[in-house]
Design an enzyme around this catalytic site. Structure first.
Site, short mmCIF file in Angstrom:
data_model
loop_
_atom_site.label_atom_id
_atom_site.label_comp_id
_atom_site.label_asym_id
_atom_site.label_seq_id
_atom_site.Cartn_x
_atom_site.Cartn_y
_atom_site.Cartn_z
N THR A 104 0.84 -1.20 0.00
CA THR A 104 0.00 0.00 0.00
C THR A 104 0.87 1.25 0.00
OG1 THR A 104 -1.69 -1.20 1.26
CG2 THR A 104 -1.88 1.21 1.17
N HIS A 109 6.96 8.34 -0.10
CA HIS A 109 8.20 8.73 0.57
C HIS A 109 8.82 7.60 1.38
CE1 HIS A 109 8.57 13.15 -0.07
NE2 HIS A 109 7.31 13.00 -0.43
N TYR A 469 11.77 6.27 9.26
CA TYR A 469 13.01 6.35 8.50
C TYR A 469 13.47 4.93 8.21
CZ TYR A 469 13.35 11.33 9.75
OH TYR A 469 13.12 12.68 9.89
#
Length: 527
Positions: A104, A109, A469
């Protein structure tokens, strides 16, 4: 003889069936999508397959931010760009029943592209068209669909109120779905915490294709998707969030200190005072390699970005008393509205129209990021070792240090699935960008070396990492496998003591482990 032939035929039949099961059929998947969606909300125009190379590639690249993954591999069977909740539900059910893995994607990003790559047959469920935002000023709340960007959210909030905001990130093109579910943060972190601290409801499509809200999904699942990521538990359709109060006028500044200007000394002092400042003040320190004053010379510039929920005079008094080494001048300070600060942090020049945050530019690049949490001051010699390694990079490299303290010290580690709270001085993001694919391996190797240099100065046992991250280096599984022992390696770094509860929630709501990726949470029941 007849018996032998019968046995051989049976073996052949079983083999054929096994092959059919082992190789998911994209045609069956697409047929299933049509069957499970209505004529009122047809899915036809939302499906992109390799049969049409141009539109398929264009759809793939439209939200592919990392050029390391700019070529879809042969395992990608289809992209479903959902236009309606029924498209999301059908995609989940049809992928599951056809043995196809699901990834998904909202904003694209994802730093390791786990939302749009896989080494086993898979489909991408692209959420970028599900982007509606509704603001309720009187109740200070909003509903935000997963595909909306932070920039779109900020514009909507600005249009509705001059004194409301949402504590999220500074990059306007990030999608709300992944950013919020991973515990997104921004420059209001010390005053108001992170995104998941303000989520009050959510709509989620579960493994059976059912649409659930907070009441119907239950508090354990609602807890898990606030900081544990949505991709291990279902598909986040939208979030209901609390908006926060901010003053009409705020102050920001950006000040550079190179090594020659005492940048290392100022950075060392920043560590000692940044978490002790009033929670209205957030200062980010951003060391980066830049060109020096002489041709061919390079140096480190530590860029200090700040945001203060108040006027410049009060900010000046705070800094002159507690961080005079920075040498802040009144002309460095800029007073503006909260919304104008979002343009400032996104590096748009003064006077840029608000509509720029509604744009969805596709500017992919080669990049790699890693993260750390720092619990005690890094000595000056530690910084000097880091600078030495950073100078070895051919292209852009930086370390972004985001200060903690304030309200983050008062929120329990298990209040949400995001655990990195009290005891952290700041979070570090290491990042490198480069220009050509031929430089990838060298740069990735240097990033690992930079990470090793930092090891003595950051958290340990475990060495913590920030889930948003994504960093495949800290542990991962193959695309089609979730080994529990390996999952505990990366899971403990991301979620600390909350991992056990996350695995229990996973076992309850997705026991067959349909929602999985290289760093997903495994379903494990504990007695």
């Amino acid at each position: 003889m007849k018996d032998t032939i019968s046995v051989l035929c049976l073996v052949l039949l079983v083999s054929v069936l096994e092959v059919a099961i082992a190789k998911p059929n994209s045609a069956n998947f697409i047929e299933c999508l049509h069957y499970r969606t209505s004529l009122k909300n047809p899915v036809t125009d939302a499906i992109f397959t390799p049969d049409n190379t141009t539109t398929f590639l264009s759809s793939y690249l439209s939200y592919t931010k990392n050029k390391r993954y700019s070529s879809p591999n042969q395992n990608l069977l289809a992209i479903v760009v959902a236009e309606h909740v029924s498209h999301v539900q059908a995609t989940v059910v049809c992928a599951k029943t056809n043995g196809i893995q699901l990834r998904t994607r909202s904003g694209g990003h994802d730093l390791e592209a786990l939302s749009y790559i896989s080494s086993v047959p898979f489909v991408i469920l692209d959420m970028h068209n599900l982007r509606s935002i509704t603001i309720d000023v009187s109740r200070k709340k909003a509903w935000v669909q997963a595909g909306a960007t932070l920039g779109e959210l900020y514009v909507k909030v600005k249009d509705a109120s001059k004194t409301l905001a949402f504590p999220a990130g500074v990059c306007p093109t990030v999608g709300a779905g992944g950013h919020i579910s991973g515990g997104g943060y921004g420059n209001l972190i010390r005053k108001y915490g992170i995104t998941v601290d303000h989520v009050v409801d959510a709509l989620l499509v579960d493994v059976n294709g059912k649409l659930l809200n907070r009441a119907t999904m239950g508090e354990d699942l609602f807890w898990a998707i606030r900081g544990g990521g949505g991709a291990s538990f279902g598909v986040i359709l939208s979030w209901k969030i609390n908006l926060v109060e901010v003053p009409k006028i705020m102050t920001v500044f950006r000040v550079n200190k190179t090594l020659e200007q005492g940048g290392t000394d100022v950075l060392y002092k920043w560590q000692l005072v940044s978490t002790k400042f009033p929670e209205d003040l957030f200062i980010r320190a951003w060391p980066q390699v830049v060109n020096g004053t002489k041709r061919g010379e390079r140096t480190i510039a530590v860029v200090f970005y700040a945001q203060f929920l108040g006027r410049a005079d009060k900010l000046m008094a705070l800094l002159n008393k507690n961080l005079p080494e920075l040498g802040l001048k009144r002309e460095d300070c800029h007073e503006m509205s909260w919304f104008e600060t979002t343009l400032f942090w996104a590096d748009y020049p003064e006077g840029t129209p608000p509509s720029v945050l509604l744009e969805r530019p596709t500017n992919p690049g080669f990049f790699k990021s890693k993260s750390d949490y720092v619990k005690k001051p890094i000595p000056k010699e530690g910084f000097e070792k880091l600078w030495k390694k950073m100078f070895e990079f051919k292209h852009t490299v930086w370390m972004q240090m985001n200060t903690y303290g304030g309200v983050m010290d008062r929120i329990p580690a298990n209040a949400t699935a995001y655990p990195h709270r009290k005891g952290n001085m700041f979070k570090v993001q290491y990042s490198a960008t480069w220009l050509d694919a031929s430089e990838t391996e060298t740069t990735l190797s240097l990033m690992r070396e930079l990470y090793e240099v930092a090891e003595p100065y950051v958290s340990s046992n475990p060495r913590e990492a920030f889930f948003n991250y994504r960093d495949i280096d800290i542990g991962s599984n193959p695309s089609g496998v979730t080994d529990v022992d390996e999952a505990k390696v990366y899971g403990t770094k991301y979620f600390l003591g909350n991992l056990k509860r996350l695995m229990q929630v996973k076992a309850k709501y997705d026991p067959e482990n349909f929602f999985k990726n290289e760093q997903s949470i495994p379903p494990v029941r504990f007695m």
